[in-house]
Design a protein around this motif. Structure first.
Motif, short mmCIF file in Angstrom:
data_model
loop_
_atom_site.label_atom_id
_atom_site.label_comp_id
_atom_site.label_asym_id
_atom_site.label_seq_id
_atom_site.Cartn_x
_atom_site.Cartn_y
_atom_site.Cartn_z
N VAL A 79 0.86 -1.19 0.00
CA VAL A 79 0.00 0.00 0.00
C VAL A 79 0.90 1.24 0.00
O VAL A 79 1.57 1.52 0.98
CB VAL A 79 -0.94 0.01 1.23
N THR A 80 0.91 1.97 -1.11
CA THR A 80 1.76 3.15 -1.21
C THR A 80 1.10 4.42 -0.68
O THR A 80 1.79 5.37 -0.34
CB THR A 80 2.20 3.39 -2.67
N ASN A 81 -0.23 4.42 -0.63
CA ASN A 81 -0.95 5.57 -0.07
C ASN A 81 -2.27 5.08 0.50
O ASN A 81 -3.25 4.92 -0.23
CB ASN A 81 -1.18 6.65 -1.13
N ALA A 82 -2.29 4.86 1.79
CA ALA A 82 -3.50 4.37 2.45
C ALA A 82 -4.57 5.45 2.56
O ALA A 82 -5.74 5.13 2.79
CB ALA A 82 -3.17 3.84 3.84
N PHE A 83 -4.19 6.71 2.36
CA PHE A 83 -5.12 7.82 2.57
C PHE A 83 -5.14 8.79 1.38
O PHE A 83 -4.86 9.97 1.53
CB PHE A 83 -4.77 8.55 3.86
N PRO A 84 -5.50 8.32 0.19
CA PRO A 84 -5.52 9.21 -0.97
C PRO A 84 -6.59 10.30 -0.87
O PRO A 84 -6.54 11.28 -1.61
CB PRO A 84 -5.79 8.27 -2.14
N HIS A 85 -7.54 10.14 0.05
CA HIS A 85 -8.59 11.13 0.26
C HIS A 85 -8.13 12.28 1.16
O HIS A 85 -8.90 13.19 1.44
CB HIS A 85 -9.83 10.44 0.84
N LEU A 86 -6.86 12.23 1.60
CA LEU A 86 -6.28 13.27 2.44
C LEU A 86 -4.96 13.73 1.83
O LEU A 86 -4.31 13.00 1.08
CB LEU A 86 -5.98 12.74 3.85
N ARG A 87 -4.54 14.93 2.17
CA ARG A 87 -3.18 15.35 1.85
C ARG A 87 -2.28 14.50 2.76
O ARG A 87 -2.50 14.44 3.97
CB ARG A 87 -3.01 16.84 2.16
N HIS A 88 -1.28 13.86 2.19
CA HIS A 88 -0.50 12.84 2.91
C HIS A 88 0.98 13.22 2.91
O HIS A 88 1.60 13.30 1.86
CB HIS A 88 -0.72 11.50 2.22
N LEU A 89 1.52 13.44 4.12
CA LEU A 89 2.94 13.76 4.27
C LEU A 89 3.61 12.68 5.11
O LEU A 89 3.05 12.24 6.12
CB LEU A 89 3.14 15.11 4.97
N VAL A 90 4.81 12.27 4.68
CA VAL A 90 5.60 11.28 5.41
C VAL A 90 6.95 11.91 5.74
O VAL A 90 7.65 12.41 4.85
CB VAL A 90 5.79 9.99 4.58
N PHE A 91 7.31 11.87 7.02
CA PHE A 91 8.58 12.42 7.47
C PHE A 91 9.64 11.33 7.41
O PHE A 91 9.52 10.30 8.08
CB PHE A 91 8.47 12.97 8.89
N SER A 92 10.66 11.54 6.59
CA SER A 92 11.73 10.56 6.45
C SER A 92 12.96 11.21 5.87
O SER A 92 12.87 11.99 4.91
CB SER A 92 11.29 9.41 5.54
N ARG A 93 14.08 10.87 6.43
CA ARG A 93 15.36 11.31 5.87
C ARG A 93 16.05 10.15 5.14
O ARG A 93 17.13 10.32 4.60
CB ARG A 93 16.26 11.85 6.97
N THR A 94 15.40 8.98 5.13
CA THR A 94 16.02 7.81 4.51
C THR A 94 15.33 7.34 3.24
O THR A 94 15.97 6.69 2.42
CB THR A 94 16.08 6.63 5.51
N GLU A 104 3.71 13.14 -0.06
CA GLU A 104 4.80 14.11 -0.03
C GLU A 104 5.81 13.68 1.03
O GLU A 104 5.46 13.54 2.20
CB GLU A 104 4.24 15.49 0.32
N LEU A 105 7.05 13.44 0.62
CA LEU A 105 8.11 13.13 1.57
C LEU A 105 8.68 14.43 2.12
O LEU A 105 8.92 15.37 1.36
CB LEU A 105 9.23 12.33 0.91
N VAL A 106 8.89 14.46 3.42
CA VAL A 106 9.44 15.64 4.08
C VAL A 106 10.73 15.23 4.78
O VAL A 106 10.70 14.42 5.71
CB VAL A 106 8.45 16.24 5.10
N ALA A 107 11.85 15.74 4.32
CA ALA A 107 13.15 15.41 4.90
C ALA A 107 13.68 16.55 5.77
O ALA A 107 14.75 16.44 6.35
CB ALA A 107 14.15 15.07 3.80
N THR A 108 12.92 17.64 5.85
CA THR A 108 13.34 18.80 6.64
C THR A 108 12.81 18.65 8.07
O THR A 108 12.19 17.65 8.43
CB THR A 108 12.82 20.09 6.00
N ASP A 109 12.99 19.67 8.87
CA ASP A 109 12.59 19.67 10.27
C ASP A 109 11.08 19.47 10.42
O ASP A 109 10.29 20.30 9.95
CB ASP A 109 13.00 21.00 10.91
#
Length: 191
Positions: A79-94, A104-109
């Motif tokens: 499952v690459t996006n369990a919540f396509p009905h929402l704006r979806h952000l994932v925090f990851s530096r890896t 949307e991947l977020v690698a910042t603070d």
């Protein structure tokens, strides 16, 4: 200003997953599921919506945040996006790239990004998990919505990761105990 709600399942001893990210002790059966799903329909993953033949509208949440560990749980199941009905952000530096155009991947603070999101127009922001990102964002969390399951696991991933000692006070705004033993408690940050 938008608010950040940490809506999560937890054990009675304060864990959101087992030591190896186990979740199988959280039951999706029982009378709590229907009531909570009606209150927070946007938290029902798309694959369950399809399986159940439902498509409830979003009520109060339009954005979901996850840490890499929680997101990885879905990826491991394909499952690459369990919540396509929402704006979806994932925090990851890896994670090098998002496996889904709707994520949307977020690698910042994370704290700075959440503060930006709170200033944008929209509905509430849901912190889906996990405990590590909740520990990082603890001071930004305005509400807690915790499904407390009647199980103790002894060790695992805590509700707030390794946030360190720093008391935060909350007020209970509602609570409900279900026949299946789940207690759903909603808290607001005390002012």
């Amino acid at each position: 200003m938008r608010t950040l709600v940490y809506y999560v399942a937890a054990t009675i001893d304060g864990f959101v997953a087992g030591p190896k990210a186990e979740l199988d002790f959280f039951s999706a059966d029982g009378d709590h599921m229907r009531a909570i799903t009606e209150q927070y329909p946007e938290t029902v993953p798309a694959h369950f919506r399809t399986m159940l033949g439902i498509d409830p509208p979003n009520r109060t949440i339009d954005t979901v945040l996850e840490g890499r560990g929680s997101y990885r749980t879905g990826l491991d199941e394909g499952v690459t996006n369990a919540f396509p009905h929402l704006r979806h952000l994932v925090f990851s530096r890896t994670l090098p790239d998002s496996p889904d155009p709707g994520v949307e991947l977020v690698a910042t603070d994370p704290v700075a990004r959440v503060r930006e999101l709170k200033q944008e127009p929209g509905e509430r922001i849901w912190l889906c998990g996990g405990g590590e990102i909740a520990g990082v964002l603890r001071d930004e969390i305005d509400e807690l919505a915790i499904k407390i399951y009647p199980v103790a696991i002894g060790s695992g991933r805590p509700l707030f990761g390794a946030a360190g000692f720093s008391p935060s006070h909350y007020t209970v705004t509602s609570s409900r105990t279900f026949d299946d033993g789940v207690v759903f408690v909603h808290y607001a940050r005390a002012t």
